[in-house]
Design a protein around this motif. Structure first.
Motif, short mmCIF file in Angstrom:
data_model
loop_
_atom_site.label_atom_id
_atom_site.label_comp_id
_atom_site.label_asym_id
_atom_site.label_seq_id
_atom_site.Cartn_x
_atom_site.Cartn_y
_atom_site.Cartn_z
N ILE A 253 -135.59 -8.98 25.32
CA ILE A 253 -136.89 -9.11 24.65
C ILE A 253 -137.83 -9.88 25.57
O ILE A 253 -137.41 -10.47 26.56
N LEU A 254 -139.09 -9.86 25.22
CA LEU A 254 -140.12 -10.54 26.01
C LEU A 254 -140.87 -11.53 25.15
O LEU A 254 -141.26 -11.20 24.02
N ILE A 255 -141.06 -12.74 25.67
CA ILE A 255 -141.93 -13.72 25.02
C ILE A 255 -143.07 -14.00 25.99
O ILE A 255 -142.87 -14.57 27.06
N HIS A 256 -144.25 -13.56 25.62
CA HIS A 256 -145.41 -13.59 26.53
C HIS A 256 -146.60 -14.21 25.79
O HIS A 256 -146.57 -14.38 24.58
N HIS A 257 -147.65 -14.54 26.57
CA HIS A 257 -148.84 -15.10 25.95
C HIS A 257 -150.02 -14.12 26.04
O HIS A 257 -149.83 -12.92 26.14
N GLY B 106 -140.59 -24.98 32.08
CA GLY B 106 -141.37 -26.19 31.90
C GLY B 106 -142.82 -25.95 31.58
O GLY B 106 -143.54 -26.89 31.19
N GLY B 107 -143.30 -24.71 31.74
CA GLY B 107 -144.68 -24.39 31.42
C GLY B 107 -144.88 -24.26 29.93
O GLY B 107 -143.94 -24.31 29.14
N PRO B 108 -146.15 -24.08 29.49
CA PRO B 108 -146.43 -24.03 28.05
C PRO B 108 -145.74 -22.88 27.31
O PRO B 108 -145.25 -23.08 26.22
N THR B 109 -145.69 -21.69 27.93
CA THR B 109 -145.01 -20.57 27.27
C THR B 109 -143.51 -20.81 27.19
O THR B 109 -142.86 -20.50 26.19
N ASP B 110 -142.95 -21.40 28.24
CA ASP B 110 -141.53 -21.72 28.25
C ASP B 110 -141.19 -22.74 27.17
O ASP B 110 -140.16 -22.63 26.49
N LYS B 111 -142.07 -23.73 26.99
CA LYS B 111 -141.84 -24.75 25.95
C LYS B 111 -141.80 -24.11 24.56
O LYS B 111 -140.93 -24.41 23.74
N VAL B 112 -142.76 -23.23 24.31
CA VAL B 112 -142.80 -22.54 23.01
C VAL B 112 -141.55 -21.68 22.83
O VAL B 112 -140.91 -21.71 21.78
N ALA B 113 -141.18 -20.95 23.88
CA ALA B 113 -140.04 -20.04 23.80
C ALA B 113 -138.73 -20.79 23.54
O ALA B 113 -137.90 -20.34 22.74
N ARG B 114 -138.54 -21.91 24.20
CA ARG B 114 -137.29 -22.65 24.03
C ARG B 114 -137.17 -23.24 22.63
O ARG B 114 -136.08 -23.25 22.03
N GLU B 115 -138.26 -23.76 22.11
CA GLU B 115 -138.22 -24.30 20.76
C GLU B 115 -137.96 -23.18 19.75
O GLU B 115 -137.20 -23.34 18.80
N LEU B 116 -138.60 -22.03 19.98
CA LEU B 116 -138.44 -20.90 19.06
C LEU B 116 -137.02 -20.35 19.08
O LEU B 116 -136.40 -20.19 18.02
N THR B 117 -136.51 -20.05 20.26
CA THR B 117 -135.21 -19.37 20.36
C THR B 117 -134.06 -20.25 19.88
O THR B 117 -133.05 -19.74 19.40
N MET B 118 -134.22 -21.56 20.00
CA MET B 118 -133.18 -22.46 19.53
C MET B 118 -132.99 -22.30 18.02
O MET B 118 -131.87 -22.31 17.50
N ILE B 119 -134.10 -22.13 17.31
CA ILE B 119 -134.04 -21.97 15.85
C ILE B 119 -133.78 -20.52 15.47
O ILE B 119 -133.00 -20.22 14.57
N MET B 120 -134.41 -19.60 16.17
CA MET B 120 -134.28 -18.19 15.85
C MET B 120 -132.85 -17.69 16.04
O MET B 120 -132.38 -16.80 15.32
N SER C 30 -131.16 -11.69 25.76
CA SER C 30 -131.92 -12.28 26.86
C SER C 30 -133.40 -12.24 26.52
O SER C 30 -133.96 -11.16 26.30
N ALA C 31 -134.04 -13.41 26.48
CA ALA C 31 -135.47 -13.50 26.21
C ALA C 31 -136.18 -13.81 27.53
O ALA C 31 -136.06 -14.93 28.05
N VAL C 32 -136.88 -12.83 28.06
CA VAL C 32 -137.58 -13.02 29.33
C VAL C 32 -138.90 -13.75 29.07
O VAL C 32 -139.73 -13.32 28.26
N VAL C 33 -139.07 -14.89 29.74
CA VAL C 33 -140.33 -15.63 29.74
C VAL C 33 -140.92 -15.41 31.13
O VAL C 33 -140.34 -15.84 32.12
N PRO C 34 -142.06 -14.73 31.24
CA PRO C 34 -142.55 -14.34 32.56
C PRO C 34 -143.30 -15.44 33.30
O PRO C 34 -144.24 -15.17 34.05
N PHE C 35 -142.87 -16.68 33.10
CA PHE C 35 -143.46 -17.83 33.76
C PHE C 35 -142.35 -18.83 34.08
O PHE C 35 -141.23 -18.71 33.59
N SER C 36 -142.68 -19.82 34.88
CA SER C 36 -141.68 -20.78 35.31
C SER C 36 -141.24 -21.70 34.17
O SER C 36 -141.95 -21.87 33.17
#
Length: 328
Positions: A92-96, A43-57, A35-41
């Motif tokens: 894990i946490l994906i934060h900015h 569709g936001g910029p951090t969520d966009k980065v996290a989704r692209e990253l985790t798909m490959i990671m 579980s990768a917690v993104v502490p924002f809603s």
């Protein structure tokens, strides 16, 4: 005999306790999702980065990484949840940049970014660009600076809320030019941009992941890239340093963390998968589309993140305290 047997049993129990983490780390992650917690809603910029990253990671880690959006309080709710989670590598946490500014913005934070997490590594940098309404008279950043000095009481600087990337960039900008503008906080970037496009407010400093569409469409007037070099995706926008304001550099970086005490072999596996992901051509291309830049693999390491985070905390704490703003 009973006492001897009890001592032997106790010794074996202790041995098993100490062996378990190592055995678990060797088997990690198995088929269990992370579980990768993104502490924002979503569709936001951090969520966009996290989704692209985790798909490959996920491919490199060997199991699925599932995004859990847990927004609120500038990202501190999600971060605190991870700080208190089981340290088994499955949360894990994906934060900015908020990990470095929260200690100064929140007087009762509830966690220590440096002491309550294991570092995994940096992910990507998102450049900041100062933009304005198209009807503003200055045609470039060099002309904007004296215009602001002469009209400070009449000009407004929007942001997406206290502690947001645009708020932080605005604080640093005002500190650098030693001039205070009328700051107008919004509940997100979207309404702020709507009012800038409509002429209700004048300026905003924000992430390229938020304003890339408007920059490409020419609906905002770009004044300066707030970093040492020009943004790769927008090379026609000069930096602030090129136009008379050196040293004003703000990047919204993203990084990955795990709860304190997560076994080193688990952190090593997460970091190795992260390093492969940030070097992946598809991830780098996706970041470029957003105006962001994937970090080099050597920055996607625990040691690099630990040093960088400490430096960012030292950078932002005096700026925020001088401004006297709090998010709580």
């Amino acid at each position: 005999m009973k006492r001897v047997a009890l001592k032997v049993a106790a010794a074996l129990a202790v041995g098993l306790i100490w062996v378990t983490p190592g055995a678990h780390a060797d088997e990690y992650p198995g088929s269990k999702p992370v579980s990768a917690v993104v502490p924002f809603s979503a569709g936001g910029p951090t969520d966009k980065v996290a989704r692209e990253l985790t798909m490959i990671m996920s491919k490199h880690l060997g199991t699925q990484i599932v995004i859990e959006n847990l927004g609120g309080a500038g990202g501190t709710i999600g971060a605190k949840k991870v700080a208190q989670a089981r340290n088994d590598g499955y949360t894990i946490l994906i934060h900015h940049i908020g990990m470095s500014t929260a200690p100064a913005l929140y007087r009762n934070l509830g966690f220590d970014p440096l002491k309550d997490f294991e570092m995994v590594g940096e992910i990507a940098d998102v450049p900041m660009v100062m933009v304005g309404n198209k009807n503003l008279p200055p045609s470039n950043f060099k002309d904007l600076l004296p215009y602001i000095k002469a009209n400070a009481s009449k000009l407004s600087l929007a942001n997406a809320g206290i502690g947001s990337a645009s708020h932080l960039c605005g604080l640093l900008f005002q500190s650098a030019i030693q001039t205070e503008l009328t700051t107008v906080p919004y509940k997100g970037t979207a309404p702020a941009l709507t009012d800038i496009l409509g002429g209700q407010v004048n300026l905003i400093c924000d992430q390229t992941t938020n304003i890339a569409g408007q920059l490409k469409a020419g609906s905002l007037k770009p004044y300066a890239a707030m970093q040492a070099r020009r943004v790769e995706a927008f090379k026609d926008i000069p930096t602030a340093g090129e136009q008379g304001l050196p040293g004003v550099e703000v990047k919204i970086w993203h990084a990955m963390y795990a709860p304190k005490g997560t076994p080193k072999p688990v952190i090593d596996k997460l970091s190795a998968a992260l390093q492969k992901a940030v070097a992946d051509p598809n991830f780098r291309a996706k970041m470029a589309e957003l105006g962001a830049e994937a970090v080099p693999a050597q920055r996607a390491t625990p040691d690099s993140l630990r040093t960088f985070l400490a430096g960012e905390i030292n950078k932002w704490t005096p700026v925020i305290r001088k401004a006297g703003v709090y998010a709580d």
